[in-house]
Each structure stands twice: as structure tokens, then as C-alpha cells.
Design an enzyme around this catalytic site. Structure first.
Site, mmCIF file in Angstrom:
data_model
loop_
_atom_site.group_PDB
_atom_site.id
_atom_site.type_symbol
_atom_site.label_atom_id
_atom_site.label_comp_id
_atom_site.label_asym_id
_atom_site.label_seq_id
_atom_site.Cartn_x
_atom_site.Cartn_y
_atom_site.Cartn_z
ATOM 1 N N GLY A 104 -1.602 7.616 10.767
ATOM 2 C CA GLY A 104 -0.091 8.342 11.145
ATOM 3 C C GLY A 104 0.173 7.836 12.495
ATOM 4 C CG LEU A 150 -7.846 22.841 14.893
ATOM 5 C CD1 LEU A 150 -7.683 22.160 15.971
ATOM 6 C CD2 LEU A 150 -6.860 22.475 13.738
ATOM 7 C CE1 TYR A 155 -6.275 8.833 -0.562
ATOM 8 C CE2 TYR A 155 -6.075 8.060 -2.836
ATOM 9 C CZ TYR A 155 -5.485 8.816 -1.638
ATOM 10 O OH TYR A 155 -4.224 9.568 -1.626
#
Ligand code: UDP
Length: 319
Positions: free
Chosen positions: A39, A64, A147
Site C-alpha cells: 500500500g 495491535l 497467496y
């Protein structure tokens, strides 16, 4: 989404940034998380002007600490074949540790959860078009496996958190999507062909170009995801445009929209490149009242301005 506070992983990505904008437009406050491995800050330009948007530069493979979140959207992952070939272990980690960390946040805060899955779960499909009930035909050790298997693991993790912990989860299987903010250098077919056409370079067609994809314009995809986020469907839902194009036909559309005189050059077909892809969207139609509106020629026209700007910034530009 109203007054909700929403966490979006992969917020600086192509789809993540469009999703954050749609959530803000519906009145939500959005916390975007991204480690910027694929990104970009540029994708956040509009969002950074929004008082209800906050960005955290963080790799979700690490836990997080966050509070007061009602909804988690898990969109972090390299997603173009060139990116996940370059970032293989990172792709496996974000689809396993990363997804589990995001699920833990939803579990501990009693937040809803929506996971971005992919048509790659179907591999090189032997059923056509692909309904959600199809289990797929995936090479677990091929170049795409980093992936495909990370996304398949993520689906198993999401279903486990739903079944074992009662987390209120959803997942979307996303088919090829394009539009503004598709990275010009990420190697995907639409970005490659649009940039090549605008720069007057040869259009690279891998193999004979008879393989097919079904291309969804980004606004249609985001609309489908927003609808799914408000539904109570816990099993996967395909969102994509069932209009199927061969790659050669797609190149011809790119030439028509750009008015380019570029020629077509054939290159080797990458290993395990799926021969066809087309979503069966019956479930999305019936469940969400959703179907795509933008055809490929229209969507390419809507993307032209964006790719023209990127082509002008390219040092070798002949545009
Ligand atoms: N492709 C191509 N030329 C390019 C890039 C991709 O012919 O410059 C082909 C690729 O081999 C595949 C299809 O276009 O058959 C879509 O590739 P993409 O990387 O966009 O995504 P995929 O659907 O394979 O994940």
C-alpha cells in the site's frame, strides 16, 4: 455504519483505501492500519483530510493494542501475483498470524468481522462459473500457493472463530477488480496494459491470451462489500463481475479506450496461471440484492484519467 468505529487492515491498499472512504461516507470513524509493504501513503491522500480517519503504521502480524472498535475489516495482504511472488513469506504470515490477530481483536472487543478472501481459493477451477460451494483446485506447493493457501487458511480461521468463539464474521471472495489506485507497477493485467498503452509500449500478453478473467470495477465491488457487511451471512459470498473476457479481448478494449497504437507482444505464460475465472453471483444477488453495473469498457474509461496521470509521472514516458 452510522456512528460506529471501524478498524480496517490494509487501509493504504487499492481496495482498503476505497473501503475506508465508503465507510467514512456512511458516517463511521475509521482507524486504518497498514505496514505499507504494498500500500502507499498516496492512497490515503483524501482520507488524511478527514477528521474521522486515523492511520496507524503497523504490521498486523504483530498484535495491535486497540480499544473501542465495533467492526473489523481484514484487508491486509499483498494481492497481485508479482507482489506475492516477491513477498512470499510475508504473504503467508499476514494471512495466518495477521488474520488471527485481527480475529482476536474482534473476539476481545465483541466486534463484527469481515474478511477479504479471494477467487484464488478456487485455484485453476474445473467448475465454471465458480459458485461458493466449489472447494477449488489449488496447487498447494506452486508459485501461487503462498497467496492461495494463506487465504484458504484465513477462511478456515474465520470459520473457526465463528464456530468456536461465536465471533460475528463474514467473508467476501473477491474476483479481479480494477480502477483508480490500482498500482501501475504491481504487474496486474489491467494496470500493465493501461500503462503500456499510454506509454506507447508493447502490450504484454502472457501465453496466447485465451485465458479468461472477469473484471469488476472498484465501485461495484465496494458496494457489494458494504452490503455484505450489513448482512448476517457467515459463509463466503462471491463478489465480482460475471462478464468474462479473454486477456486478448481485454487488451483490445484497452487499445480502444486509450486510442493507443501499441502492438501486442506475447510472453511466456506464468506457471499455474488459471485458465479461466468467472464468479457465479447468484448468492450475492439473492442475499444482498447486489449485481455489478459497470462494464469493462466503461470501467476502463473511468480509470483512464488515473492511469494518464501515472503515465505522465513515469520517467520513460513517451506520453
Ligand atoms: N497477464 C498478461 N499480461 C500482463 C499481466 C498479466 O497477459 O502484463 C495475464 C496473466 O497471465 C493472467 C491474467 O492476465 O492470465 C490476469 O493476471 P493478473 O496478474 O491481473 O491477476 P490473476 O487473475 O492472474 O491473479
Amino acid at each position: 455504519m452510522g456512528t460506529q468505529r471501524v478498524l480496517v487492515s490494509g487501509a493504504a491498499g487499492f481496495l482498503g483505501s476505497h473501503l475506508c472512504e465508503a465507510l467514512i461516507a456512511e458516517g463511521a470513524s475509521v482507524v486504518g492500519v497498514d505496514n505499507l509493504c504494498t500500500g502507499t501513503y498516496e492512497n490515503l491522500t483524501e482520507l488524511n483530510r478527514e477528521p474521522r480517519f486515523e492511520f496507524i503504521d503497523h504490521d498486523i502480524c504483530e498484535p495491535l493494542k486497540i480499544d473501542g472498535v465495533d467492526y473489523v475489516f481484514n484487508f491486509a495482504s499483498p494481492a497481485s501475483p508479482a507482489d506475492y511472488a516477491r513477498l512470499g513469506p510475508e504473504t503467508l504470515k499476514v494471512g495466518s498470524y495477521g488474520t488471527l490477530n485481527m480475529l482476536e481483536i474482534a473476539r476481545s472487543l465483541d466486534a463484527k468481522f469481515l474478511h477479504a478472501s479471494t477467487s484464488e481459493c478456487y485455484g485453476d477451477p474445473d467448475i465454471h462459473p465458480q459458485p461458493e460451494t466449489y472447494w477449488g483446485h489449488v496447487n498447494p506447493i506452486g508459485p501461487r500457493s503462498v497467496y492461495d493457501e494463506s487465504k484458504r487458511f484465513s477462511e478456515a480461521a474465520v470459520m473457526a472463530y465463528y464456530r468456536y468463539y461465536g465471533v460475528d464474521t463474514r467473508m467476501v471472495r473477491i474476483f479481479n477488480t480494477y480502477g483508480p489506485r490500482l498500482q501501475p507497477t504491481d504487474g496486474r493485467v489491467i494496470s500493465n496494459l493501461m500503462m503500456q498503452a499510454l506509454l506507447g509500449e508493447d502490450l504484454t500478453i502472457f501465453g496466447d491470451g485465451s485465458q479468461t478473467r472477469s473484471f469488476c470495477y472498484v465501485s461495484d465491488l465496494i458496494d457489494g462489500i458494504m452490503r455484505l457487511s450489513k448482512s448476517d451471512e457467515h459463509t463466503p459470498v462471491n463478489i465480482g463481475n460475471p462478464e468474462e473476457w479473454t486477456i486478448l479481448e481485454c487488451a483490445k478494449q484497452v487499445l480502444a479506450v486509450t486510442g493507443s497504437k501499441s502492438r501486442i507482444r506475447h510472453e511466456a505464460l506464468p506457471e499455474d496461471d488459471p485458465t479461466r475465472r468467472k464468479p457465479d453471483i447468484t448468492k450475492a444477488k439473492e442475499l444482498l440484492g447486489w449485481s455489478p453495473k459497470v462494464t469493462l469498457p466503461e470501467g476502463l474509461r473511468l480509470s483512464l484519467d488515473y492511469f494518464e496521470k501515472r503515465a505522465k509521472e513515469t520517467p520513460t514516458s513517451k506520453a
